[in-house]
Design a protein around this motif. Structure first.
Motif, PDB file in Angstrom:
ATOM      1  N   UNK A   3       0.853  -1.190   0.000  1.00 19.78           N
ATOM      2  CA  UNK A   3       0.000   0.000   0.000  1.00 19.78           C
ATOM      3  C   UNK A   3       0.886   1.236   0.000  1.00 19.78           C
ATOM      4  N   UNK A   4       0.486   2.235  -0.743  1.00 21.74           N
ATOM      5  CA  UNK A   4       1.194   3.518  -0.689  1.00 21.74           C
ATOM      6  C   UNK A   4       0.154   4.621  -0.628  1.00 21.74           C
ATOM      7  N   UNK A   5       0.494   5.702   0.054  1.00 18.00           N
ATOM      8  CA  UNK A   5      -0.495   6.769   0.225  1.00 18.00           C
ATOM      9  C   UNK A   5       0.175   8.126   0.079  1.00 18.00           C
ATOM     10  N   UNK A  25       6.672   5.655 -10.389  1.00 23.74           N
ATOM     11  CA  UNK A  25       7.901   5.004  -9.919  1.00 23.74           C
ATOM     12  C   UNK A  25       7.600   3.614  -9.360  1.00 23.74           C
ATOM     13  N   UNK A  26       6.535   3.532  -8.563  1.00 22.65           N
ATOM     14  CA  UNK A  26       6.156   2.230  -8.005  1.00 22.65           C
ATOM     15  C   UNK A  26       5.862   1.220  -9.116  1.00 22.65           C
ATOM     16  N   UNK A  27       5.074   1.640 -10.079  1.00 19.49           N
ATOM     17  CA  UNK A  27       4.677   0.710 -11.142  1.00 19.49           C
ATOM     18  C   UNK A  27       5.879   0.267 -11.961  1.00 19.49           C
ATOM     19  N   UNK A  28       6.797   1.211 -12.193  1.00 15.83           N
ATOM     20  CA  UNK A  28       7.975   0.845 -12.984  1.00 15.83           C
ATOM     21  C   UNK A  28       8.837  -0.151 -12.214  1.00 15.83           C
ATOM     22  N   UNK A  63      -3.172   0.398  -3.784  1.00 18.21           N
ATOM     23  CA  UNK A  63      -2.948  -0.983  -3.359  1.00 18.21           C
ATOM     24  C   UNK A  63      -2.400  -1.751  -4.554  1.00 18.21           C
ATOM     25  N   UNK A  64      -1.208  -2.324  -4.383  1.00 18.35           N
ATOM     26  CA  UNK A  64      -0.590  -3.054  -5.488  1.00 18.35           C
ATOM     27  C   UNK A  64      -0.772  -4.550  -5.272  1.00 18.35           C
TER      28      UNK A  64
END
Lengths: 521, 120
Positions: A3-5, A25-28, A63-64
């Motif tokens: 999780x990131x917020x 950045x997270x997705x990459x 939420x990943x």
């Protein structure tokens, strides 16, 4: 599940996109497929903009999951009185300040819905709004497909099929419309350019000499030994200076630096042998697509060309490039930065113009050989893709345990074998060695910042069971084809046509000698 | 459409190069002109030149997000210092075309073969 917020603040238009940038950045880092990244970014950006435009504050929560991104954007704001109206394209209540910046076109919510796989919107007037959406994703297929720098000018093609046969990785097909390159296979070597008799295949981009504007000109060493027995590299450099290029560099210092660093690495290596020195970008492309298992054995340094570009980043610099791979490595967006590029053709002509008519030293005086064996005994040097492929095969099989270090070049004789140069590589290479001053300045090797990535290459499908099935179909079809590898169909071999047909890239009808339907059953 | 380097684009437009980003050898093969953030968001790509009147910091952020290599402002209008600084920080190439949006697009479509016009 991760999780990131991120907090969002109303009214700060300059900040729109900040949270979405962090999401990117997270997705990459997760290695999600580029299509999903694009959709997720568009949807997230619109949701973020809505909060900044309409609300006091809010949050974006992500939420990943293993196959899906869920995003919730909640705000404290005025709420939406009529949700149906808000979902209509072109409807907007954005204030003038936002509209002046290009926001508030009334496309936000519809665009979120369009770019997501699941979308929900709840709003309470006077309290706030909650937008939730999901984007399904999958791992980016087999690493990256990288842009290549082979230019196709179909109008010049005389359909001789030399390129189809010459390509060492079977990436060229001759279609009705002319030569076509399978980008996922192409390693950007110069094999097709070298055999094309009409110039239908060439180097992308401009080929005129660079404008002289006081910038640095970086030339390959091979460029300086193209003018016969009596013109030394120093004379060729002088010619460039007379053409107005005051600051000319060769790649030699960076090659020396890499050679030393790679040798050091090979000596200290306790892992699998041999270490591969990253000289030729086309060879690196080949390793990344055909021999991904060997990628870990490539010494983690920039190529000499990349290192030179990095070192000269702060000034205007033009690079004379000898092949598509060199060109791609300078224009790549992941590399150390692009530069002006020059193909050598017209520069050579200009240099010749200056060199003709100059007082010539006698050949005796010019050729005063300096013994300059540059490679240590433990380095295996192979040039020409025919040999390089076999060496890499052996290395992959673990059969080169006696070799500490590999130095591999795609063209015959290394860059001396570029099809854009005129002199034979054996002769040019000999002259370069003869006239070499032995040792000169050394530019330290640059450590690699971003790991080299596996290319998609020959892998049929990311799903292994599907790949197995495809392989079976291809083999079955290939056995039914005549097996003469005549290339009449435009593919280099019957096996390649079978693969093209099974993967939907070609029709079986392309084969003029094909078996009748019954035989295929 | 054919790919053209940004230096060729700048030359064909007679445009001023305000920031060079990571270099003018980067190639584009699409042009999208528009002044609405939502449109630009959906139509941008790593191979797109964005032509726009919107010389703003949010636009630069958007370009960064969607990996847009270059933005061309029009009518010879110099972008503000903070926009230039944002472009420099992100490595985005900024061009200023001496003519308006439609003439800029006209020149670009002649350069690139055929054009895809956007709303502006």
């Amino acid at each position: 599940m991760t999780v990131a917020e991120w907090p969002l603040v109303g009214g700060v238009y300059d900040d729109v996109g900040r949270a979405t940038r962090a999401l990117k950045e997270h997705l990459k880092r997760l290695g999600v497929d580029v299509g999903a990244i694009r959709r997720a970014l568009i949807a997230a950006y619109e949701a973020e903009a809505n909060v900044v435009i309409h609300a006091r504050r809010g949050t974006m929560r992500c939420y990943f999951g293993p196959g899906q991104l869920d995003v919730e954007v909640e705000d404290e704001g005025p709420g939406i009185p009529d949700i149906d109206l808000a979902l209509r394209e072109g409807f907007s209540t954005a204030p003038l300040a936002a509209r002046e910046l290009g926001f508030g076109a009334g496309m936000g919510l519809p665009s979120i819905r369009r770019n997501s796989d699941r979308f929900s919107l709840q709003s309470t007037v006077g309290r706030g709004t909650r937008v939730a959406f999901s984007v399904r994703y999958r791992p980016q297929e087999g690493g990256v497909v990288v842009g290549h720098s082979v230019a196709v000018e179909a109008a010049r093609c005389q359909r001789c099929r030399r390129c189809v046969r010459a390509c060492p990785v079977q990436a060229v097909r001759l279609r009705d419309s002319g030569p076509s390159i399978l980008e996922h296979l192409c390693i950007d070597c110069a094999a097709c350019l070298a055999v094309c008799p009409t110039g239908a295949l060439g180097l992308r981009g401009r080929s005129d000499a660079p404008a002289v504007d006081g910038g640095t000109l970086v030339v390959p060493d091979a460029l300086l030994v193209q003018f016969g027995a009596a013109v030394r590299p120093a004379d060729a450099l002088a010619a460039l200076e007379r053409l107005g290029h005051r600051d000319v560099r060769t790649l030699e210092p960076w090659e020396r630096g890499l050679r030393a660093a790679a040798a050091e690495r090979a000596r200290a290596n306790s892992g699998p042998r041999p270490v591969i020195a990253p000289f030729c970008p086309a060879v690196l492309n080949l390793v990344a697509s055909r021999f991904p298992g060997l990628l870990a054995q490539v010494a983690p340094f920039l190529t000499p060309l990349e290192a030179a570009r990095r070192a000269l980043q702060t000034r205007p610099a033009a690079f004379v490039t000898l092949c598509p791979a060199q060109r791609s490595s300078l224009t790549s967006t992941t590399g150390p930065g692009a530069a002006e590029l020059v193909a050598p053709t017209s520069l050579l002509r200009e240099m010749l113009g200056v060199l003709v008519g100059r007082p010539r030293p006698t050949v005796d005086e010019a050729a005063s050989p300096v013994a300059a064996p540059t490679t240590a005994p433990a380095v295996l040097v192979a040039t020409g893709l025919r040999h390089v492929l076999r060496v890499l095969d052996e290395a992959e099989n673990g059969a080169l345990g006696d070799v500490l270090l590999l130095e591999l070049w795609a063209c015959d004789g290394g860059c001396f074998g570029s099809p854009l140069l005129r002199e034979d590589p054996a002769i040019a290479g000999h002259r370069a060695r003869t006239w070499s001053v032995g040792d000169g300045p050394v530019a330290p090797a640059e450590p690699l910042a971003v790991e080299r990535q596996v290319r998609r290459g020959v892998r049929l499908d990311p799903d292994l069971s599907r790949a197995v099935q495809l392989l079976g179909e291809i083999d079955r079809l290939a056995r039914a084809l005549p097996g003469r590898d005549c290339a009449d169909c435009g593919a280099p071999t019957c096996q390649a046509l079978a693969e093209d047909v099974v993967l939907g890239r070609a029709m079986l009808a392309a084969c003029p000698h094909r078996p009748v339907e019954e035989e295929l059953r | 459409m054919v790919a053209k380097s940004l230096s060729e684009v700048a030359e064909a437009l007679g445009a001023r190069v305000v920031t060079r980003g990571s270099g003018l050898a980067v190639e584009i093969d699409r042009v999208y002109a528009g002044d609405r953030i939502s449109d630009l968001l959906e139509r941008s790509s790593p191979r797109t030149l964005v032509v726009t009147n919107l010389a703003s910091r949010p636009l630069l952020r958007l370009a960064d997000l969607m990996d847009v290599p270059a933005i061309c402002f029009v009518d010879g209008k110099e972008p503000e210092a903070e926009v230039i600084a944002a472009a420099q920080a992100r490595g985005t190439v900024l061009l200023v075309s001496p003519v308006g949006v439609s003439e800029t697009c006209g020149r670009l479509s002649r350069l690139l073969g055929e054009g895809e016009g956007g709303r502006s």
